[in-house]
Design a protein around this motif. Structure first.
Motif, PDB file in Angstrom:
ATOM      1  N   LEU A   1       0.729  -1.394  -0.016  1.00 24.43           N
ATOM      2  CA  LEU A   1      -0.127  -0.040   0.017  1.00 24.43           C
ATOM      3  C   LEU A   1       0.940   1.379   0.043  1.00 24.43           C
ATOM      4  N   LEU A   2       1.860   1.284   0.908  1.00 27.44           N
ATOM      5  CA  LEU A   2       2.785   2.684   0.985  1.00 27.44           C
ATOM      6  C   LEU A   2       3.858   2.546   0.164  1.00 27.44           C
ATOM      7  N   LEU A   3       4.490   1.478  -0.063  1.00 30.56           N
ATOM      8  CA  LEU A   3       5.703   1.663  -1.037  1.00 30.56           C
ATOM      9  C   LEU A   3       5.496   1.131  -2.417  1.00 30.56           C
ATOM     10  N   ALA A   4       4.572   0.612  -2.730  1.00 29.74           N
ATOM     11  CA  ALA A   4       3.905   0.144  -4.017  1.00 29.74           C
ATOM     12  C   ALA A   4       4.897  -1.195  -4.315  1.00 29.74           C
ATOM     13  N   GLU A   5       5.310  -2.040  -3.556  1.00 27.50           N
ATOM     14  CA  GLU A   5       6.097  -3.029  -3.701  1.00 27.50           C
ATOM     15  C   GLU A   5       5.160  -4.288  -4.356  1.00 27.50           C
ATOM     16  N   PRO A   6       5.353  -4.797  -5.352  1.00 27.96           N
ATOM     17  CA  PRO A   6       4.485  -5.840  -5.904  1.00 27.96           C
ATOM     18  C   PRO A   6       4.702  -7.090  -4.847  1.00 27.96           C
ATOM     19  N   LEU A   7       3.450  -7.855  -4.862  1.00 30.67           N
ATOM     20  CA  LEU A   7       3.434  -9.081  -4.044  1.00 30.67           C
ATOM     21  C   LEU A   7       3.890 -10.315  -5.187  1.00 30.67           C
ATOM     22  N   GLN A   8       4.669 -10.938  -5.068  1.00 23.43           N
ATOM     23  CA  GLN A   8       4.871 -11.948  -5.966  1.00 23.43           C
ATOM     24  C   GLN A   8       4.719 -13.542  -5.604  1.00 23.43           C
ATOM     25  N   GLY A   9       4.824 -14.288  -6.670  1.00 21.04           N
ATOM     26  CA  GLY A   9       4.435 -15.899  -6.281  1.00 21.04           C
ATOM     27  C   GLY A   9       5.238 -16.173  -5.426  1.00 21.04           C
ATOM     28  N   PHE A  10       6.568 -15.961  -5.471  1.00 20.29           N
ATOM     29  CA  PHE A  10       7.625 -16.353  -4.403  1.00 20.29           C
ATOM     30  C   PHE A  10       7.318 -15.995  -2.992  1.00 20.29           C
ATOM     31  N   HIS A  11       6.659 -14.762  -2.907  1.00 14.04           N
ATOM     32  CA  HIS A  11       6.280 -14.321  -1.507  1.00 14.04           C
ATOM     33  C   HIS A  11       5.026 -15.118  -0.772  1.00 14.04           C
ATOM     34  N   LEU A  12       4.337 -15.496  -1.805  1.00 16.13           N
ATOM     35  CA  LEU A  12       3.113 -16.473  -1.165  1.00 16.13           C
ATOM     36  C   LEU A  12       3.837 -17.735  -0.813  1.00 16.13           C
ATOM     37  N   MET A  13       4.734 -18.366  -1.621  1.00  9.17           N
ATOM     38  CA  MET A  13       5.569 -19.605  -1.340  1.00  9.17           C
ATOM     39  C   MET A  13       6.172 -19.720  -0.006  1.00  9.17           C
ATOM     40  N   GLY A  14       6.849 -18.421   0.170  1.00  7.68           N
ATOM     41  CA  GLY A  14       7.756 -18.114   1.405  1.00  7.68           C
ATOM     42  C   GLY A  14       6.821 -18.237   2.603  1.00  7.68           C
ATOM     43  N   VAL A  15       5.634 -17.479   2.744  1.00  9.37           N
ATOM     44  CA  VAL A  15       4.671 -17.420   3.578  1.00  9.37           C
ATOM     45  C   VAL A  15       4.207 -18.700   3.958  1.00  9.37           C
ATOM     46  N   LEU A  16       3.739 -19.688   2.958  1.00 11.70           N
ATOM     47  CA  LEU A  16       3.345 -20.833   3.138  1.00 11.70           C
ATOM     48  C   LEU A  16       4.155 -22.030   3.744  1.00 11.70           C
ATOM     49  N   LEU A  17       5.582 -21.291   3.805  1.00 10.19           N
ATOM     50  CA  LEU A  17       6.553 -22.167   4.164  1.00 10.19           C
ATOM     51  C   LEU A  17       7.084 -21.612   5.523  1.00 10.19           C
ATOM     52  N   VAL A  18       7.225 -20.219   5.574  1.00  9.83           N
ATOM     53  CA  VAL A  18       7.940 -19.760   6.905  1.00  9.83           C
ATOM     54  C   VAL A  18       6.960 -19.832   8.125  1.00  9.83           C
ATOM     55  N   LEU A  19       5.828 -19.323   7.719  1.00  7.07           N
ATOM     56  CA  LEU A  19       4.898 -18.967   8.907  1.00  7.07           C
ATOM     57  C   LEU A  19       4.361 -20.457   9.596  1.00  7.07           C
ATOM     58  N   PRO A  20       4.038 -21.557   8.808  1.00  9.59           N
ATOM     59  CA  PRO A  20       3.656 -22.919   9.409  1.00  9.59           C
ATOM     60  C   PRO A  20       5.009 -23.318   9.895  1.00  9.59           C
ATOM     61  N   GLY A  21       6.099 -23.305   9.438  1.00 10.18           N
ATOM     62  CA  GLY A  21       7.385 -23.884   9.767  1.00 10.18           C
ATOM     63  C   GLY A  21       7.674 -23.039  11.397  1.00 10.18           C
ATOM     64  N   VAL A  22       7.642 -22.146  11.359  1.00  8.48           N
ATOM     65  CA  VAL A  22       7.861 -21.351  12.581  1.00  8.48           C
ATOM     66  C   VAL A  22       6.893 -21.476  13.572  1.00  8.48           C
ATOM     67  N   MET A  23       5.714 -21.670  13.462  1.00  7.33           N
ATOM     68  CA  MET A  23       4.790 -22.227  14.281  1.00  7.33           C
ATOM     69  C   MET A  23       4.863 -23.543  14.971  1.00  7.33           C
ATOM     70  N   LEU A  24       5.184 -24.658  13.848  1.00  6.04           N
ATOM     71  CA  LEU A  24       5.563 -25.572  14.364  1.00  6.04           C
ATOM     72  C   LEU A  24       6.793 -26.107  15.131  1.00  6.04           C
ATOM     73  N   ALA A  25       7.813 -25.070  15.073  1.00  5.37           N
ATOM     74  CA  ALA A  25       9.074 -25.153  15.571  1.00  5.37           C
ATOM     75  C   ALA A  25       8.752 -24.514  16.913  1.00  5.37           C
ATOM     76  N   THR A  26       7.902 -23.621  17.382  1.00  2.41           N
ATOM     77  CA  THR A  26       7.771 -22.956  18.498  1.00  2.41           C
ATOM     78  C   THR A  26       6.843 -23.071  19.189  1.00  2.41           C
ATOM     79  N   LEU A  27       5.645 -23.429  18.900  1.00  2.49           N
ATOM     80  CA  LEU A  27       4.706 -23.489  19.859  1.00  2.49           C
ATOM     81  C   LEU A  27       4.672 -24.565  20.776  1.00  2.49           C
ATOM     82  N   PRO A  28       4.367 -24.516  21.946  1.00  8.03           N
ATOM     83  CA  PRO A  28       4.411 -25.418  22.894  1.00  8.03           C
ATOM     84  C   PRO A  28       3.599 -26.767  22.641  1.00  8.03           C
ATOM     85  N   ALA A  29       4.059 -27.795  23.182  1.00  7.99           N
ATOM     86  CA  ALA A  29       3.314 -29.351  22.989  1.00  7.99           C
ATOM     87  C   ALA A  29       2.079 -28.871  24.034  1.00  7.99           C
TER      88      ALA A  29
END
Length: 326
Positions: A286-314
């Motif tokens: 919105l503010l910097l006019a940076e385009p959202l590209q396909g690899f951003h979506l792939m990164g989100v789908l890997l990074v965020l679930p990965g960090v949640m799996l790694a750090t959320l307590p059992a």
């Protein structure tokens, strides 16, 4: 005449406002605000990257943050002055890692990469901390956490290669992304060293001590940058950018995060780190006019679930959870 009621007519209103301040709505509102504050650093850093020199931005960010919290931290700094004096070498090392490399080097990276890339790469810090703690401190690590770390690192690889596996063959990576990754690793080491500090200082005291150490570490490099490269152009826009990262990304982000922990617990509050890249991507678009590209979506789908799996307590067994609650 009927006797007046002893009930204060304002009590229902007071009860309502109290519940709004401490109930789930307040907790989740603060959670959202806190995650947005965490996202402000790469966005403002990217916006100011070609105007404010990186070391100058980091130096003034932490100097102003230190001055903001000083009135609240002064009594703690005086009370713990002997310990701070004894451990001055350690605090300077923390300043190098936390405010130098994780600050100025990341701003160098933001001159060459997008705020979206930077925020996604930095979001892997909790997984890096977990991996470092396992190797360095011998912490136990579960298979779910290993899977999470691998997913998060795969997400970073997607971002570094822009989704093009040919880049791996030629080792062709964006320098800015590598600088941000260096900052994320440095922040992870910084966090491990903080964990090894023994009896922790009060939060505001520790924040002020670390900020001051960062200012002292950055000062000679800032002097060199001012003379040999270019000085900070003190205009209304640059001052606003510096104050924004000092106030929003440093002081208010810390306070919001600490308050969220108090209201929601550390486990749920820590997930704000996973939400902040989404805020950064939205703000960058919105503010910097940076385009959202396909690899951003792939990164989100890997990074965020990965960090949640790694750090959320059992999850604890029901019997244990009920016993602790009692």
């Amino acid at each position: 005449m009927e006797p007046l009621s002893d009930t204060d007519p304002s009590m229902p209103f007071q009860s309502l406002t109290s519940s709004l301040r401490s109930g789930p709505l307040a907790a989740y509102s603060l959670y959202i605000v806190g995650s947005a504050l965490l996202a402000s650093n790469p966005v403002v850093g990217r916006a100011a990257a070609h105007v404010v020199p990186p070391i100058g931005l980091a130096f003034w960010r932490w100097l102003i943050a230190f001055l903001i919290v000083l009135p609240f931290a002064l009594s703690g700094l005086l009370a713990h002055r002997h310990r701070l004096r004894e451990e001055w070498r350690r605090y300077l090392l923390l300043g190098v890692l936390g405010q130098g490399i994780s600050g100025a080097i990341v701003y160098y990276g933001l001159e060459r990469t997008s705020a979206t890339n930077a925020s996604l790469i930095y979001a892997t810090s909790p997984a890096m901390i977990l991996a470092l703690a396992a190797v360095w401190l011998g912490d136990a690590i579960r298979p779910r956490q290993i899977l999470g770390i691998l997913l998060a690192m795969a997400g970073v690889l997607v971002i570094l290669t822009r989704g093009d596996l040919e880049a791996l063959r030629h080792l062709s990576f964006n320098v800015g992304d590598l600088l941000v990754l260096t900052g994320a690793v440095s922040w992870s080491v910084y966090t491990i060293l903080l964990r090894q500090s023994g009896t922790p200082l009060p939060v505001v005291t520790a924040f002020a001590a670390n900020a001051l150490a960062g200012v002292l570490v950055l000062a000679p490099f800032y002097a060199w940058e001012t003379v040999a490269v270019r000085p900070v152009p003190f205009s209304a826009s640059t001052i606003l950018s510096i104050v924004a990262v000092a106030l929003f990304a440093s002081v208010l982000a810390l306070l919001a995060y600490q308050k969220t922990i108090a209201m929601m617990g550390a486990a749920r509050a820590s997930t704000a780190l996973y939400v902040s890249p989404l805020w950064a991507a939205l703000a960058s678009w919105l503010l910097l006019a940076e385009p959202l590209q396909g690899f951003h979506l792939m990164g989100v789908l890997l990074v965020l679930p990965g960090v949640m799996l790694a750090t959320l307590p059992a999850r604890k067994p029901r019997a244990q959870a009920a016993s602790e609650a009692a």
